[in-house]
Motif scaffolding. Structure first.
Motif, short mmCIF file in Angstrom:
data_model
loop_
_atom_site.label_atom_id
_atom_site.label_comp_id
_atom_site.label_asym_id
_atom_site.label_seq_id
_atom_site.Cartn_x
_atom_site.Cartn_y
_atom_site.Cartn_z
N THR A 186 0.68 -1.23 -0.09
CA THR A 186 0.01 0.04 0.08
C THR A 186 0.86 1.21 -0.04
O THR A 186 0.36 2.49 0.09
CB THR A 186 -1.29 -0.08 1.02
N SER A 187 2.10 1.01 -0.02
CA SER A 187 3.00 2.23 -0.11
C SER A 187 4.00 2.17 -1.41
O SER A 187 4.85 3.04 -1.75
CB SER A 187 4.23 2.36 1.01
N GLY A 188 3.33 1.10 -2.44
CA GLY A 188 3.93 1.23 -3.72
C GLY A 188 5.46 0.58 -3.66
O GLY A 188 6.15 0.80 -4.75
N VAL A 189 5.85 -0.14 -2.57
CA VAL A 189 7.02 -0.67 -2.68
C VAL A 189 7.09 -2.10 -2.71
O VAL A 189 6.32 -2.89 -2.28
CB VAL A 189 7.80 -0.37 -1.30
N PRO A 190 7.78 -2.67 -3.84
CA PRO A 190 7.75 -4.13 -3.96
C PRO A 190 8.55 -4.85 -3.18
O PRO A 190 9.15 -4.61 -2.38
CB PRO A 190 8.55 -4.15 -5.51
N VAL A 191 8.09 -6.21 -2.99
CA VAL A 191 8.12 -6.97 -1.96
C VAL A 191 9.17 -8.32 -2.46
O VAL A 191 8.75 -8.80 -3.70
CB VAL A 191 6.78 -7.58 -1.08
N LEU A 192 10.10 -8.47 -1.86
CA LEU A 192 11.05 -9.84 -1.94
C LEU A 192 10.63 -10.86 -0.77
O LEU A 192 11.11 -10.42 0.45
CB LEU A 192 12.36 -9.49 -2.08
N ALA A 193 9.98 -11.89 -0.99
CA ALA A 193 9.62 -12.66 -0.03
C ALA A 193 10.12 -14.03 -0.03
O ALA A 193 10.03 -14.71 -0.97
CB ALA A 193 7.94 -12.72 0.05
N SER A 194 10.06 -14.81 1.20
CA SER A 194 10.21 -16.11 1.40
C SER A 194 9.05 -16.77 0.78
O SER A 194 8.31 -16.43 0.94
CB SER A 194 10.77 -16.66 2.69
N ASN A 195 9.19 -17.92 0.01
CA ASN A 195 8.33 -18.87 -0.56
C ASN A 195 7.62 -19.74 0.46
O ASN A 195 8.06 -20.99 0.51
CB ASN A 195 9.00 -19.82 -1.70
N ILE A 196 6.92 -19.26 1.40
CA ILE A 196 6.35 -19.77 2.49
C ILE A 196 4.66 -19.78 2.15
O ILE A 196 4.38 -18.65 1.64
CB ILE A 196 6.74 -19.57 3.93
N SER A 197 3.70 -20.54 2.82
CA SER A 197 2.63 -20.46 2.50
C SER A 197 1.73 -19.07 3.05
O SER A 197 1.28 -18.58 2.05
CB SER A 197 1.68 -21.63 3.40
N GLY A 198 2.26 -18.53 4.08
CA GLY A 198 1.76 -17.12 4.56
C GLY A 198 2.01 -16.23 3.51
O GLY A 198 1.04 -15.31 3.37
N ASN A 199 3.21 -16.02 3.26
CA ASN A 199 3.53 -15.06 2.08
C ASN A 199 3.05 -15.30 0.79
O ASN A 199 2.56 -14.27 0.10
CB ASN A 199 5.09 -15.06 2.04
N VAL A 200 2.86 -16.56 0.29
CA VAL A 200 2.31 -16.70 -0.90
C VAL A 200 0.77 -16.27 -0.94
O VAL A 200 0.21 -15.76 -1.90
CB VAL A 200 2.42 -18.15 -1.43
#
Length: 328
Positions: A239-253
């Protein structure tokens, strides 16, 4: 006519300023127009009796939920599964398992959370995404900061972020961690990493608003967690227009979508470093991440969260009233 009383049991306080507290505080604001809302660390016999108890975290709020449901079985309790309880405790902790049974309704914070629940309780489970107000994106400053936001504890895996900082070689990119050292050893490692490389800075704990202001100026935000229920920091980045780099876990996906391009294997510092460098050096890739995040932003609107929460709470209280009148 007196407004119904809702009590939110939060195992965290404002001082801790973690995800559970942010949820409790935000839900109080959402509900306060229609109900009298209090927040506390627990509930026990002798406390004021709310019309509805909302308990955050199946294990940490188990004692309060047990005491309330035993003392007032006619009054509804709503359990919110916030992270470690969903992905760890309900599988091996009797108190957390009891909470699933006692609650009149359950909430998970993203749809992948349903997969963790026993089949018997899924019918009473609701998905409510958390929310954050939109902030206008700010032009990233030099150096281009890539932020990780979260207290230093094992579940958040700050070590992978530190290790990636030692691998990133793109000039003008800096990895910045915001959060208190809840684990003393991880705090020591953060200081050592900061001393060893100019690519990494640990800022310690900042206020929620100061963190959001800093986040909106970042090039990207990293969430390296090994376990998440539905992270507030993802929502605040999106919601701030900042892209995310995330670990591939269920909660993030569950938050970002099955086809999200900015995922890396949990604990893989080399993969994270490659993603950071690609996002800094490949404008088309960075724009793809921004577009994918922007497509999720509508899910995280405060009005949507409030409407879903009010619908659930209103119905739980209505059903309770109808059941009580039917026994009078």
């Amino acid at each position: 006519m007196a407004r119904a009383h809702i009590h939110i049991v939060s195992p965290a306080s404002a001082r801790e300023n973690n995800g559970n507290w942010q949820t409790a505080s935000r839900w109080r604001r959402h509900l306060a127009r229609d109900y009298r809302v209090t927040i506390g660390p627990g509930w026990q016999p002798g406390d004021g009796v709310p019309d509805l108890l909302i308990a955050l975290h199946a294990r940490r709020s188990a004692a309060a939920l047990t005491a309330f449901s035993d003392a007032h079985p006619d009054r509804p309790a709503l359990l919110v599964l916030t992270g470690t309880d969903l992905y760890r405790d309900i599988h091996d902790d009797a108190g957390a398992q009891g909470s699933l049974a006692r609650a009149r309704a359950l909430v998970v914070l993203q749809p992948r959370g349903l997969d963790e629940l026993p089949e018997a309780v899924r019918a009473k489970t609701h998905v409510i995404y958390q929310s954050a107000p939109r902030l206008r994106p700010a032009r990233p400053r030099m150096p281009r900061d890539v932020a990780m936001i979260g207290h230093l504890r094992i579940e958040k895996d700050p070590q992978t972020f530190m290790d990636a900082a030692r691998l990133v070689g793109t000039p003008g990119v800096r990895l910045v961690h915001i959060g208190a050292a809840l684990d003393a050893d991880l705090g020591r490692r953060a200081r050592e990493t900061q001393d060893a490389t100019s690519t990494y800075r640990w800022l310690g704990a900042l206020s929620h608003m100061a963190t959001r202001r800093r986040l909106r100026r970042c090039h990207a935000m990293v969430i390296a967690s090994r376990m998440e229920g539905g992270a507030n920091v993802i929502i605040e980045a999106v919601t701030s227009g900042v892209p995310v780099l995330a670990s591939n876990i269920s909660g993030n996906v569950g938050m970002l979508g099955d086809d999200y391009a900015g995922l890396f294997a949990p604990g893989d510092a080399q993969a994270l470093a490659r993603l950071i460098e690609r996002s800094a050096n490949d404008p088309r890739f960075a724009e793809r991440l921004r577009r994918q995040c922007a497509a999720r932003a509508a899910l995280f609107a405060p009005a949507v969260e409030r409407a879903r929460l009010l619908d659930l709470v209103d119905n739980l209280l209505l059903q309770s009233t109808q059941a009580h009148e039917g026994t009078v």
